[in-house]
Structure formats: structure tokens, C-alpha cells
Design an enzyme around this catalytic site. Structure first.
Site, PDB file in Angstrom:
ATOM      1  N   HIS B 236     -34.044 -11.325 -43.287  1.00 27.43           N
ATOM      2  CA  HIS B 236     -32.957 -10.675 -42.549  1.00 27.43           C
ATOM      3  C   HIS B 236     -33.585  -9.848 -41.438  1.00 27.43           C
ATOM      4  CE1 HIS B 236     -29.451  -8.204 -41.682  1.00 27.43           C
ATOM      5  NE2 HIS B 236     -28.725  -8.992 -42.455  1.00 27.43           N
ATOM      6  N   ARG B 256     -24.170  -4.838 -36.016  1.00 23.92           N
ATOM      7  CA  ARG B 256     -24.158  -5.607 -34.763  1.00 23.92           C
ATOM      8  C   ARG B 256     -22.772  -6.179 -34.506  1.00 23.92           C
ATOM      9  NH1 ARG B 256     -28.366  -9.569 -36.295  1.00 23.92           N
ATOM     10  NH2 ARG B 256     -28.323  -8.515 -38.310  1.00 23.92           N
TER      11      ARG B 256
END
Ligand SMILES: Cc1cc2nc3c(=O)[nH]c(=O)nc-3n(C[C@H](O)[C@H](O)[C@H](O)COP(=O)(O)OP(=O)(O)OC[C@H]3O[C@@H](n4cnc5c(N)ncnc54)[C@H](O)[C@@H]3O)c2cc1C
Ligand code: SF4
Ligand code: SF4
Ligand code: FES
Lengths: 255, 603
Positions: B236, B256
């Protein structure tokens, strides 16, 4: 390089004593890191329960310097390192070993609470419509990570051992989430009053103060439940609270 | 034979995360006797940590969405080595599985017309993730747990399965010890569902907890099952990097999704500089467009921060390696900047990302509403796992089923965010149902006392030895080797070195010594988990050596391009008759025409 001294409870099934360990503390460490470091370097069989190390699973509950805390969310820099730091298991539950307690009672209690019972779906696709404002309140309760710290601190369980007749703050939160769920249709009030011992709570708010999720257990869950119960039955403490609040008889929970 | 408790179930489910709970509920609904075993307490499994959401094409926010688009997105994310049947079933069934959670009491965030709200996530063309702030996993596991406790399932908490028992080809049961007392327990079952999650603890920097030692993978492998796609590990892009004790803890992609941007030490949005060709037409080419996308503007394309995880992770690594990293070896993830775009942004951030706010405030003394975070890649998820049949989830061993992260197929070479939670629901349910059917149509299988005795003896060996090393030492060395030699960027000679290291660690792991007694002894638990970690590490490394190309989560410095010659097969690890691990290529069946058409239209 900072060193800290830990007094960690070691022993089995109630008998035990504190053992002292000195270990190095580096930037950002939490109590659980220190316990793991002691485990890896000095006491390979030191028992501690944990999972996520991020305050999300509620496994690592213990009493740090006497305060019920999640070890993974207790920063070393919040503690006074000039004194030994005591780490003990939760005291309201049967002891297993070292820092681990038997919390299985909590899982049994939950089964006794009537399960979620939704109304018939209204939308054509077989689902329901709910507004964000209607779910906000219940979402607060559903943040609970089942750390059982509130159970640990509640005097009804901790000092008076009423485990058989009182489900404790965690399960008042659970019951409140069901009672205030926009879709739920079951009535848990008689059980709350009788079998679940809601009346034993005298609103000391100790549970609210220790909740790592910041759930306002007493004001948002317990008092509204008590008010709902009082609307059906009678509870002297709610009477007092209402007087104290200057006659205000409703709270967000009852409207 | 050793004295021990014996328990009889029709279906034994190993693992109580989303997949295991859903499987147990499904099996119980079929009317068979179900047992559920978990290493930790109920409700604590990894699923509780999931943050961002559950992917399901319900089309509540964008009516252009549907199973076809979700299927195409999943296949493209997986670089077309997915089990396409699983990708199809997943895309079609996920919406019903999410609605079912609501019927069991889950309370998702809402749209303004009162339906389940869906958010954007990397690799998903439309807003698709049903969520509850950033604690979706908690909502999901609690809903399944609270529903499951009324479903007539026997739960065995804090029990670790150490061996699967077989009767000829077929599974017949499993041996466990209870962590609290260290007593052994023998489970007899007609069928078994493995739902044990992942392998993150094979690496040093990981978002995964101690439970993720690849137990299910290793148990299945030792019982004769095949492991598939083990080279595909997801790193990740955004884990915490500072302070050291929290290194690896996940920072949800939701940051995000809500408009958070990545910058290097020069303040540049470096993601704009490297947009892969096959995503270019869907990706914003300026900051304003990217921002509008995160705020729900349907005419805007997504910002490059929301490209697939493997790509973002490599871009971050590149910035760090080329000297443009943050002070502690990461890059900056900035959500605070949105104050330039909205009034009361601080409140907005706290509302949308409460646990991230909490996590940074408490663990790093950082207020994310005013200060950028430092982030870097962390080992997060394994796409590979037990090879299963797409419809039934049965492994290559009769009566053995697998679902969730420990199974392979759905995600191919790379998993899209949110596709795991939906995977757990869709295939947990299927595994439970098919396991129940298997149990009903097959009689009880036999367990040989000798098998139990030898499994018990093997498990107790670490106490008998004297003088061996501590299991923690070996675990750390293995984690360092895997991190350094089989990490985000891989090379043949480094991976060969890793194999040599693993071979050296094996005999040392067989020789570890633990002190104390059997009651809740973490040293002993670690000693037993080590063998599983070694097995999955070897499978990852061998498969990664064999795949001489770069695809999805697997990136080779010595073969940086995707190679069509590797597109047609999966790599599978099996135990050979001599006990050594064998890697084979198994051809992927050709896509049927109707799915080919979907991909052509929707990509
Ligand atoms: C921080 C984080 C955030 C994430 N966010 C998302 C997200 O937003 N969306 C998404 O789709 N995915 C997300 N993921 C991925 C997803 O959460 C996991 O892949 C998924 O929860 C795995 O579920 P599972 O049911 O397969 O296993 P788990 O939930 O991990 O459960 C495994 C179970 O198996 C048990 N077990 C293991 N070994 C044994 C054994 N030997 N004996 C007995 N029991 C055993 C464990 O005790 C546990 O009960 C996230 C992952 C992490 C780490
Ligand atoms: S407020 Fe009630 S439930 Fe909470 S600690 Fe006090 S007595 Fe216990
Ligand atoms: S209500 Fe708070 S303190 Fe009590 S169990 Fe839940 S999270 Fe823990
Ligand atoms: S380890 Fe999960 S809350 Fe501490």
C-alpha cells in the site's frame, strides 16, 4: 537514550505480583511497544492480548498507572518516566495470565439482548431510506470497539460484582444503538429495566471518561434509555436527574 | 492417544473475519452444524481495521455504474490474470451482499435521498465504495458478529489451528490449541472453510497484525492444496513512517479520495509526472480537474494520486530513492491544503476521516487538518492464496474451501481498494453454502489417532528442546530478508539470496526453544507460526523468481515491462512427493465472449 522502569503484573488466575523491567524508550513509543520489547528481550512468555496496534480492535485493554487504557494508544511521552510505570490487567474480569483477562462474560451478555429487528423495507428495491441525520446518533454508538474499559471501570461491576444482574455500560451503548436504530422495531425496555439492571447505574460517568472512542456513554446512551424506561416504568435516579436539570424532561434520545 | 476434548461439526470455519463470519452464517442457514474458530476474540479480526469501504456497483451516486463496469475495473486492476469467473460473480453479487448487511443492522453513510452513500477509490471508475466514515471494517465485522451470534454457530475463540487432518484425499478435521490454557482440541468436520486472512507478518513493514502469519495458506499447502499467484503482494502506498513504532500502520486511501495530495520535499505533485499509458485517458492532467473529481464533479477525471496502488507505491519509492523524500524517508500526504478550497475544512476533514485524524493526533502528535502527513509504502495484502474453484470456492483438496484474503483469484495481479470487503461477503457466503452442501452429501470422514499424536508432539517440541534460539530472533531475520530482498522492487539475484536465507532459517526454526508453560505463551505461539511464515515466504519468493516480467503488485527491476508471454497463466506452488516446493504454470482458461465484450465496452 531514555530508560523507563515498568512494574508489570505477572502471574496466573488471580495470584501474582509485580515484576520490574527496565527498557529503552525511543521516540513515539506506546506502552504496548514497551511491553513487546520486554517480551522480546527479557520475558518471552509475558502474556498480552493485542491485534491492530492502532486503537481499532479494542484488544489491548489494561490498567496503566491505575487508569484503564488501550496500551497501543498510550504514548510513553504522556507518562512520567521518572517513576516506575505500572501495567496491570483489567480488574473487573477473571484473571487468566499476566496482562490477559477472561472477557468472555461480555460475549455471553450480548447474546441476551434482543437482536436487531428491522421494519419491512419500504423501497421498491427491497431496501430502506434513511437520512444522515437519523443515523448520526446511532453511528456514535456503533464506533464502539468492545475494549470493555468502560465495563472495567464501572463500580457496579468492579466493586459490587453484579455481573449476573447488570449488563454494564458497553451493553447499554449496544442496547441504545438498537433502540434508536431508525429501522428497529423491537422493544427492549422491560428487559433493560429488569434483567439488564439499568437501574443500578447511578450516572457517575466514569465509563464515559475512559471510553477511547469518545462515546458519550452516560449522556447519550444511558440517560435516554433511563428516560425511555421511566416513561414506561419508574426510576428514582432519573427523577433526580430531571429535577437537577430544571425540569427538562426530554433528551435527544426520547424525541 | 493424548487425552483431549473432541468436537464434532458438519462444517468447520477457520477464521472469524468478514469471510469466516459470512461463511459461518451461510452454512448455518443451510441447516448444518457449524463451528467457528478464531485466534483472537470475536470481532477483533483484521477486517475490523478496514477503513475505506466496500466496493459494490449499486449506482447510488453515479447511475452510469453497474456490474459490467465493476467487472472491467477489477480485471484491468488485476492485469487480466484474475479468475474471470470470480470477478464476474463478485461484480454481480456485491450489491446484494451490501444491502444484506443493512438488513442486519449496518448503518452506512447516506446520500441526500436516503440511500447508501458511495465514495471514490483508486482504480474504480465511479464512486462505488459503501462506507461509514473511515471505519467501514468495524461496521461490517460488528454487523456480521451481532447477526452471527443468533445464528446457532458454535464459536471457539482464541483457538489456533495447527494442522488440518485428512482422510485419504479429503479433509476430515483439524487440531487446535486454546491460547488461554494451551490445551489441544480436535475438531472433526465433513468440510472445512479456511478464512484466515493474509501474510503481512512475513515482512518488516506492514499494516497487518500478528495474526497475519499465513496460517491458512500453510495449512492448506501442507494438506496438499495448491497456492496460486503468491508473487502478487500488495504494498500500500501510504503507511505511516514516523515515529518508528507506528511505521507501517495504514493511512487510508480515503484521504486521497477526499482530496489529499502527494508531494515531495520540493513541494511537487510528482504523481502528475508518471501516468501510465493505459490510464491516461481517465486521469486528470491538471490539479484543478483532480480536485473537482474528488468533490463529485462527474465531468472531471481522477487525480493521479488515485492510480492503482502498485504504481503509486513505486512512484513514492522513486522520490525517496532520488533524494526528494520527507525527513523520515517517506513523502508528504497533504489533506490540510483543502482549506484553500473550502471554508471550515478542518471540520470537514474530522467528519470525513475521523479515525485518521485521531490516529495522527494520538500517535504522531500531528493535526492533519493543518499539517501534512509523512507516508511511505507498507506491506498490506496478498492477492495470491489458496487456489479455488470460482463458483464453489473449493480448493484442490476435496472438502476444503477457502474465502477472503487467504484465497486467490479474484484480484489477479493487483487488488483494487474496497474489493476485499466485498470479496469477503460474496465468496464467504458462497464458501459457506458449498461447504454445507459438501457436508450434507458426504459422510463423516475418519481421523487417525496417530495423526493427532504426531501433530501434538510436533507442536510441543519447542518446550522439549534446550538451548535453541528465541523464535522472535528468527522471525525478525525472516522479516528483514523478505523486506529487503523480495519487496516492492525485485531482482533475480536478490530473490535467490532470499531463498538461501529461508533455507538457512528453516532448521533454526525447527530448533527454537521456548520457556514458560503452555498457558497464553506468546513465545510458543510465535514458534509455531514461524513455520507458516517460512512456507509462505518461500512460495512468494519462488513464484516471484519465476515470473520474469512486471505486472500489478509484482515489479521486477530486471524485467520492468509487462510481457504478453506471461499473461496466459497463473503460477501455482504445490508440495512435491519429495516434500520440496514445486512451482508450475497453469493456463488461464480463455475469457468467454460475453465477458470479452464487456471489457471491450467498459475499459
Ligand atoms: C488497515 C487496513 C485497512 C484496510 N482497508 C480496506 C478497505 O477499506 N476496503 C477493503 O476492501 N479492504 C481493506 N483492507 C483489506 C481487508 O481488510 C482484508 O483483506 C480483509 O479484512 C481480510 O478479511 P478475512 O476475512 O479474509 O480475514 P481476517 O479478517 O483477517 O480474519 C482472519 C481470521 O482468521 C483467524 N485465523 C488466522 N489464522 C488462524 C489459525 N491458525 N487458527 C484459527 N484462526 C485463525 C484470525 O484469528 C481471524 O479471525 C484493509 C486492510 C488493512 C490491514
Ligand atoms: S455512569 Fe453508570 S454505567 Fe457508567 S460507570 Fe457510572 S454507574 Fe457505571
Ligand atoms: S463503549 Fe467505549 S469504553 Fe466501552 S467498550 Fe465501547 S469503546 Fe470501549
Ligand atoms: S491493539 Fe487494537 S486497540 Fe490496541
Amino acid at each position: 537514550m531514555t530508560q523507563a522502569t515498568f512494574r508489570v503484573w505477572r502471574g496466573e488466575r488471580g495470584s501474582g505480583s509485580f515484576s520490574e523491567y527496565r527498557t529503552e524508550i525511543t521516540e513515539g513509543m506506546v506502552v504496548l511497544d514497551a511491553i513487546h520489547q520486554i517480551q522480546a528481550e527479557q520475558a518471552g512468555d509475558l502474556a498480552v492480548r493485542w491485534n491492530c496496534k492502532a486503537g481499532k480492535c479494542g484488544s489491548c485493554s489494561a490498567e496503566v498507572n491505575g487508569m484503564p487504557r488501550l496500551m497501543c494508544m498510550t504514548r510513553m511521552n504522556q507518562l512520567d518516566l521518572s517513576e516506575p510505570i505500572t501495567v496491570e490487567p483489567m480488574r473487573a474480569f477473571p484473571h487468566v495470565r499476566d496482562l490477559v483477562t477472561d472477557v468472555s462474560w461480555n460475549f455471553e451478555v450480548k447474546k441476551q439482548i434482543r437482536k436487531f429487528t428491522p421494519r419491512t423495507p419500504e423501497a421498491a428495491d427491497g431496501s430502506w431510506r434513511m437520512q444522515q441525520v437519523d443515523v448520526d446518533r446511532v453511528q456514535e454508538f456503533r464506533k464502539c470497539i468492545e475494549c470493555f474499559l468502560c465495563q472495567d471501570v464501572c463500580h457496579v461491576l468492579r466493586d459490587h460484582n453484579r455481573h449476573g444482574e447488570f449488563i454494564g455500560p458497553r451493553f447499554f451503548v449496544y442496547a441504545a444503538a438498537l433502540e434508536m436504530h431508525p429501522l428497529d422495531t423491537a422493544n427492549r425496555l422491560p428487559a433493560l429495566k429488569n434483567a439488564h439492571g439499568l437501574g443500578y447505574c447511578n450516572i457517575t460517568k466514569c465509563c464515559t471518561r475512559v471510553c477511547p472512542e469518545g462515546i458519550t456513554i452516560t449522556d447519550n446512551a444511558i440517560i435516554p434509555l433511563k428516560e425511555r424506561v421511566v416513561d414506561e416504568f419508574y426510576d428514582p435516579i432519573v427523577r433526580l436527574v430531571r429535577l437537577f436539570r430544571g425540569g427538562k424532561t426530554t433528551s435527544p434520545g426520547t424525541t | 492417544m493424548a487425552e483431549m476434548e473432541r468436537v464434532d461439526h458438519d462444517v468447520l470455519v477457520i477464521g472469524a473475519g468478514g469471510a469466516g463470519l459470512r461463511a459461518a452464517i451461510a452454512a448455518a442457514q443451510e441447516g448444518v452444524r457449524v463451528g467457528l474458530v478464531t485466534k483472537s476474540l470475536l470481532g477483533k479480526a483484521h477486517t475490523v481495521m478496514a477503513e475505506g469501504g466496500i466496493a459494490a456497483a449499486m449506482a447510488h451516486v453515479d447511475e452510469r455504474d453497474g456490474w459490467r463496469v465493476h467487472f472491467a475495473d477489477t480485471m484491468r486492476g488485476g492485469q487480466y490474470v484474475n479468475n474471470w469467473r470470480m470477478a464476474e460473480l463478485h461484480a454481480k453479487e456485491a450489491p446484494d451482499r451490501v444491502r444484506e448487511l443493512e438488513a442486519w443492522g449496518a448503518l452506512f453513510d447516506r446520500t441526500s435521498d436516503g440511500r447508501i452513500l458511495q465514495r471514490n477509490f483508486g482504480g474504480h471508475k465511479f464512486p462505488r465504495l459503501a462506507h461509514v466514515g473511515d471505519r467501514t471494517g468495524l461496521e461490517m465485522i460488528r454487523t456480521l458478529q451481532d447477526h452471527g451470534i443468533h445464528a446457532g454457530i458454535d464459536v471457539h475463540m482464541e483457538h489456533t489451528i495447527v494442522t488440518l487432518l485428512t482422510d485419504g484425499e479429503r479433509v476430515s478435521g483439524a487440531l487446535a490449541y486454546d491460547r488461554e490454557r494451551g490445551r489441544f482440541k480436535c475438531f472433526r468436520a465433513r468440510s472445512i472453510v479456511l478464512a484466515t486472512g493474509g501474510i503481512g507478518r512475513a515482512f518488516r513493514i506492514t499494516s497487518n497484525s500478528w495474526e497475519y502469519t499465513g496460517d491458512g495458506h500453510a495449512l492448506a499447502y501442507r494438506a496438499g492444496a495448491a497456492l496460486q499467484d503468491m508473487e502478487f503482494v500488495q504494498f500500500h502506498p501510504t503507511g505511516m513512517v514516523w515515529p518508528p513504532s507506528v511505521r507501517g500502520i495504514l493511512v487510508t486511501e480515503g484521504v486521497r479520495g477526499e482530496g489529499g495530495v502527494l508531494r515531495n520535499s520540493k513541494g511537487e505533485r510528482f504523481m502528475f509526472a508518471d501516468i501510465p499509458e493505459n490510464y491516461r485517458s481517465q486521469t486528470a492532467d491538471n490539479e484543478d480537474e483532480g480536485w473537482r473529481y474528488t468533490q463529485g464533479d462527474k465531468t472531471a477525471r481522477r487525480p493521479p494520486e488515485l492510480l492503482t496502488r502498485d504504481h503509486v507505491a513505486r512512484c513514492i519509492l522513486k522520490e525517496v530513492r532520488e533524494g526528494r523524500g520527507s525527513p523520515h524517508g517517506g513523502v508528504f500526504l497533504d489533506i490540510a491544503w483543502i482549506k484553500a478550497r473550502m471554508p471550515n475544512s478542518a471540520e470537514h476533514i474530522r467528519k470525513k476521516l475521523p479515525s485518521m485524524y485521531h490516529q495522527f493526533k494520538q500517535l504522531a502528535d500531528i493535526d492533519i487538518t493543518t499539517t501534512p502527513m509523512e507516508v511511505g509504502p507498507t506491506t498490506h495484502y496478498i492477492m495470491g492464496g489458496i487456489r479455488v474453484d470460482g463458483d464453489s470456492q473449493m480448493a484442490t483438496v476435496p472438502g476444503l474451501f477457502a474465502a477472503g484474503e487467504c484465497a486467490a483469484g479474484l484480484h489477479g495481479a493487483n487488488r483494487l481498494g474496497g474489493n476485499s470487503l466485498s470479496d469477503l461477503l460474496v465468496f464467504g457466503k458462497r464458501a459457506g453454502e458449498y461447504a454445507a452442501r459438501f457436508a450434507r452429501s458426504n459422510g463423516a470422514a475418519k481421523i487417525a489417532d496417530a495423526d493427532i499424536d504426531s501433530a501434538v508432539a510436533a507442536a510441543l517440541e519447542p518446550f522439549q528442546r534446550s538451548g535453541g534460539e528465541s523464535p522472535y530472533q528468527i522471525q525478525h531475520e525472516l522479516q528483514d530478508s523478505m523486506q529487503e530482498l523480495v519487496g516492492i522492487v525485485r531482482r533475480e539475484e536478490e530473490m535467490q539470496r532470499a531463498l538461501t536465507r529461508i533455507a538457512e532459517l528453516r532448521p533454526r526454526a525447527q530448533d527454537v526453544h521456548v520457556s514458560g508453560n503452555r498457558e497464553y505463551n506468546p513465545g510458543w505461539h510465535t514458534a509455531l507460526d514461524l513455520n507458516n511464515l517460512l512456507t509462505v515466504s518461500e512460495a512468494i519468493t519462488r513464484s516471484a523468481i519465476e515470473r520474469k516480467e512486471s505486472r500489478g503488485g509484482h515489479f521486477r527491476d530486471d524485467f520492468p515491462a509487462k510481457d504478453a508471454a506471461f499473461a496466459g497463466f497463473n503460477l501455482v506452488c504445490r508440495r512435491g512427493t519429495d516434500g520440496a516446493m514445486k512451482v508450475e504454470r497453469i493456463a488461464i482458461p480463455p475469457l468467454p465472449d460475453h465477458l470479452k465484450a464487456v471489457i471491450a465496452e467498459e475499459t
